[in-house]
Design an enzyme around this catalytic site. Sequence first.
Site: not given
Length: 437
Positions: A10, A300, A170, A318-319, A12-13
């Site tokens: 993975g 996550d 959003e 994200a953090q 991602g972030f």
Amino acid sequence: MEKKEIVIIGGGFAGISLARQLSNEKGVQVTLVDKNNYNFFPPLLYQVATGFLEPSNISYPFRKMFHGVRNVRFRMGELQRIQPGDNRVVLSTGVLDYDYLVLATGTGSNYFGIENIRKHALPMKSIDDAIELRNTLLLKMEEATRASDQSDREKMARVVIAGGGPTGVEVAGMLAEMRMNILEKDYPELRDWEFKIYLADAAPVLLTPMDPKSQRYTYETLTKMGVEVKLDKQVKDYIDDTVIFADGETIPTRLMIWTAGVTSQVFEGLPEDSFGRGRRLVVDAFNRVQGTHNIFAIGDTCIQLTDPNFPNGHPQLAQPAIQQGRNLARNFKAMLKNRPLKPFSYRDRGSMAIIGRSKAVMETPRPKLRLVGWFAWVTWLFVHLFSLINHRNRITTMYNWTVAYFSKDQSLRMIIRPSRDSSKQSDSESSDIRKTE
Ligand SMILES: Cc1cc2nc3c(=O)[nH]c(=O)nc-3n(C[C@H](O)[C@H](O)[C@H](O)COP(=O)(O)OP(=O)(O)OC[C@H]3O[C@@H](n4cnc5c(N)ncnc54)[C@H](O)[C@@H]3O)c2cc1C
């Protein structure tokens, strides 16, 4: 000294934060595995879905990201199975052996077992989803210009967004802006139509974890923008182009956008008691998966109940993912030197959501700050711009935002679809093309 093989699943972030911290670290060889050949930035997916940004503004190829880094390799493939006894993972593209395995696979959409929603609603979790949503939105508008049947027209003039978290808010705000500034210019045929945007959530408020004042501002702002917000409304099904709520109310629509829940993937080979709430992998203070000795999970996909400030686990943002990646890299380096490991402790940087042009909400815990409106909006723009992966993406995004700000429009509303007949391709080839479009 023999190098330790670290396989990260993975990019991602969390995965990228870990791989970057281990770049050029002498004692380790890293293989980064991802089902796509690019990293992307989920917080701006909704802008790709509504034609305000291009997919390339918020994504970047892994192989290019690690140019010149000698100890990081990339392997495209999807994790299928783990064989902990052999220290081996089985991917859709072969097998890999590891000394340490790190799972950073994020989450997927949770449809809560409602099959019709899984089949017919549009999720917003990946670049593929955003492109599909953009194409569907534009195709349905084209269809609407030709519709003569009254009941078809009613279904085409409604969009239901399920999920009142930041993504739902959003998307609803962006669609409302498009209705105000673009719809009539692009589709003069639909001038007399009454378009309706609904945002529904089972909770009694929008943006659940935020302060009640921010929640109220969000509700009032969306309502002023013409979004019909439906709270305490649980979506039960989506049958024959009709959204059905638990209280019996129905909304006819040909477009339902699903942002209402996430769930982690379950990988064969891990002990059953490794999985906790939401199928997240339960990890200790060092992100080691419960019941294993050399398998870690970050971001996550994991739940960590050892941080005294977050006894119910960290928010799926994200953090925490970035910070867990960094902490695990530090711990891998410590392991190589037989030094003590550092337990993870999350530094909360706050949360924010954009509602529309000059309208946003943001909160930070230290210093305790709550902003709404223009200041929050400008902060949101800068935070997201600087969080993009590199200068190239920041510059192109800044350019697209500037054009959109002054023109209240963008020109990225092209319907672009793969043209090759997928039945002529092998299974893996066709799925690769869809995923990297
Ligand atoms: C639309 C949207 C908007 C968001 N907005 C915000 C926001 O404004 N602020 C914020 O803080 N957070 C936001 N989030 C949440 C944030 O994106 C996540 O918390 C964050 O991405 C988690 O990072 P991660 O590395 O754990 O997972 P991800 O970033 O999801 O990365 C997972 C990676 O694993 C890969 N992968 C998955 N399964 C496999 C497999 N089986 N084999 C190989 N590879 C696999 C995926 O391709 C992906 O690259 C948003 C999320 C979404 C979907």
